[in-house]
Design a protein around this motif. Structure first.
Motif, PDB file in Angstrom:
ATOM      1  N   SER A  65      -5.037  -2.314   4.286  1.00  0.00           N
ATOM      2  CA  SER A  65      -3.874  -1.806   3.631  1.00  0.00           C
ATOM      3  C   SER A  65      -2.753  -2.467   4.210  1.00  0.00           C
ATOM      4  O   SER A  65      -2.322  -2.577   5.524  1.00  0.00           O
ATOM      5  N   VAL A  66      -1.886  -3.317   3.443  1.00  0.00           N
ATOM      6  CA  VAL A  66      -0.600  -4.179   3.865  1.00  0.00           C
ATOM      7  C   VAL A  66       0.630  -3.740   3.198  1.00  0.00           C
ATOM      8  O   VAL A  66       0.834  -3.563   2.079  1.00  0.00           O
ATOM      9  N   ASP A  67       1.477  -3.703   4.087  1.00  0.00           N
ATOM     10  CA  ASP A  67       2.769  -3.423   3.404  1.00  0.00           C
ATOM     11  C   ASP A  67       4.127  -4.203   4.275  1.00  0.00           C
ATOM     12  O   ASP A  67       3.886  -4.266   5.483  1.00  0.00           O
ATOM     13  N   PHE A  68       5.005  -4.390   3.870  1.00  0.00           N
ATOM     14  CA  PHE A  68       6.399  -5.199   4.547  1.00  0.00           C
ATOM     15  C   PHE A  68       7.002  -4.229   5.402  1.00  0.00           C
ATOM     16  O   PHE A  68       7.923  -4.909   5.957  1.00  0.00           O
TER      17      PHE A  68
ATOM     18  N   CYS B 117       0.702  -1.082   0.076  1.00  0.00           N
ATOM     19  CA  CYS B 117      -0.036   0.097  -0.011  1.00  0.00           C
ATOM     20  C   CYS B 117       0.749   1.042   0.070  1.00  0.00           C
ATOM     21  O   CYS B 117       0.360   2.275  -0.473  1.00  0.00           O
ATOM     22  N   GLY B 118       2.100   1.301   0.080  1.00  0.00           N
ATOM     23  CA  GLY B 118       3.000   2.444   0.494  1.00  0.00           C
ATOM     24  C   GLY B 118       2.330   3.564   1.235  1.00  0.00           C
ATOM     25  O   GLY B 118       1.847   2.991   2.375  1.00  0.00           O
ATOM     26  N   GLY B 119       2.328   4.581   0.901  1.00  0.00           N
ATOM     27  CA  GLY B 119       1.707   5.714   1.860  1.00  0.00           C
ATOM     28  C   GLY B 119       0.247   5.813   1.818  1.00  0.00           C
ATOM     29  O   GLY B 119      -0.377   6.676   2.451  1.00  0.00           O
ATOM     30  N   GLY B 120      -0.518   4.890   1.376  1.00  0.00           N
ATOM     31  CA  GLY B 120      -2.062   4.731   1.215  1.00  0.00           C
ATOM     32  C   GLY B 120      -2.866   5.801   0.306  1.00  0.00           C
ATOM     33  O   GLY B 120      -4.133   5.613   0.523  1.00  0.00           O
ATOM     34  N   ILE B 121      -1.938   6.114  -0.423  1.00  0.00           N
ATOM     35  CA  ILE B 121      -2.857   6.894  -1.571  1.00  0.00           C
ATOM     36  C   ILE B 121      -3.924   6.159  -2.212  1.00  0.00           C
ATOM     37  O   ILE B 121      -4.931   6.796  -2.303  1.00  0.00           O
ATOM     38  N   TYR B 122      -3.786   4.887  -2.549  1.00  0.00           N
ATOM     39  CA  TYR B 122      -4.813   4.208  -3.320  1.00  0.00           C
ATOM     40  C   TYR B 122      -5.815   3.607  -2.431  1.00  0.00           C
ATOM     41  O   TYR B 122      -6.795   3.343  -2.759  1.00  0.00           O
ATOM     42  N   SER B 123      -5.369   3.185  -1.276  1.00  0.00           N
ATOM     43  CA  SER B 123      -6.159   2.654  -0.127  1.00  0.00           C
ATOM     44  C   SER B 123      -7.374   4.102  -0.037  1.00  0.00           C
ATOM     45  O   SER B 123      -8.542   3.793   0.156  1.00  0.00           O
ATOM     46  N   LYS B 124      -7.033   5.332   0.002  1.00  0.00           N
ATOM     47  CA  LYS B 124      -7.863   6.139   0.133  1.00  0.00           C
ATOM     48  C   LYS B 124      -8.537   6.448  -0.927  1.00  0.00           C
ATOM     49  O   LYS B 124      -9.716   6.762  -0.784  1.00  0.00           O
ATOM     50  N   ALA B 125      -8.190   6.128  -2.167  1.00  0.00           N
ATOM     51  CA  ALA B 125      -9.151   6.145  -3.334  1.00  0.00           C
ATOM     52  C   ALA B 125     -10.032   5.322  -3.441  1.00  0.00           C
ATOM     53  O   ALA B 125     -11.243   5.656  -3.830  1.00  0.00           O
TER      54      ALA B 125
END
Length: 258
Positions: free
Chosen positions: A63-66, A44-52
């Protein structure tokens, strides 16, 4: 060199943009978004596309990230989004329940590893029956398009040919992606190209500052500070306008259905 995704100093590097309408419109054409109640954004990185996804009406987004550091930045970026939750995990081991999501998004992720099969197996496990899997990444052909007033990324490779080798080694051939998706059980696979607006800059000065900070551009971490300054000067001289600049990148999107 290369970016250290686990460093605290990089936790906000992928939080500075919003998803452009070009991306939103493309996703709506690929997925019946009104019928999506549970989505997962892996890498998800910084959550930009989770917000979208949340803004598009998805009821629940995981949102998952390593990287714990990157997740910290994403939590801050998404703090007003009560329906977005976060989990530390990888594309190979998300730690999520099986058959639990209507939509899985992996954007700008698969070029970070060679093992597509195990990534896709984990995707197949957590998506529910008839659920959608969206992979967005660049092929080598997407990366190496000529640089111009809109395609800023093209200048990177024109000026530093060694970066072409970096991309050649990490970008996946589209046919391999499609064949591997089929191998693990996905169906109804579709490939589309997208010129996604990355960001609109009010001035060239703003763009050059963004480049100088390497904001959200892992490829620029392959350059040392001296090389980065050479690149910035080159972009400064190459762009025809000092005013508003619309930066676009070309992507390949693969849609698959379980």
């Amino acid at each position: 060199m290369g970016i250290d995704f686990h460093s605290e100093k990089n936790r906000f590097t992928y939080t500075t943009r919003t998803a452009d309408k070009s991306w939103i419109e493309t996703l709506k054409k690929l997925v019946p978004i009104d019928n999506i109640s549970k989505a997962v954004d892996v890498g998800c990185g910084g959550g930009i596309y989770s917000k979208a996804l949340s803004d598009m009406g998805v009821d629940s987004v995981t949102s998952v990230d390593f990287s714990e550091a990157i997740l910290e930045g994403a939590r801050e970026n998404c703090k007003k989004y009560k329906n977005v939750s976060f989990k530390h995990g990888s594309a190979f081991d998300t730690g999520l329940d099986s058959n639990n999501f209507n939509l899985l998004l992996e954007r700008a992720l698969i070029h970070h590893f060679k093992d597509l099969k195990n990534c896709f197996k984990e995707a197949f496990r957590i998506v529910d029956s008839n659920g959608f899997y969206i992979i967005q990444d660049r092929t080598l052909e997407d990366c190496l398009l000529e640089g111009n007033d809109n395609h800023i990324r093209g200048f990177f490779f024109e000026l530093f040919p060694r970066l072409i080798e970096k991309e050649t080694n990490r970008r996946h051939n589209s046919q391999i992606v499609i064949e591997t998706l089929k191998e693990v059980g996905f169906k109804d696979i579709e490939e589309v190209k997208l010129w996604e607006t990355r960001r609109v800059y009010e001035s060239k000065k703003q763009l050059l500052k963004d480049l100088n900070q390497r904001t959200g551009r892992s490829i620029l971490h392959e350059l040392d500070d001296k090389e980065l300054n050479v690149l910035i000067n080159h972009v400064d001289k190459s762009l025809s306008s000092d005013k508003s600049i619309v930066e676009r990148d070309r992507w390949t999107i693969w849609k698959a259905v379980k």
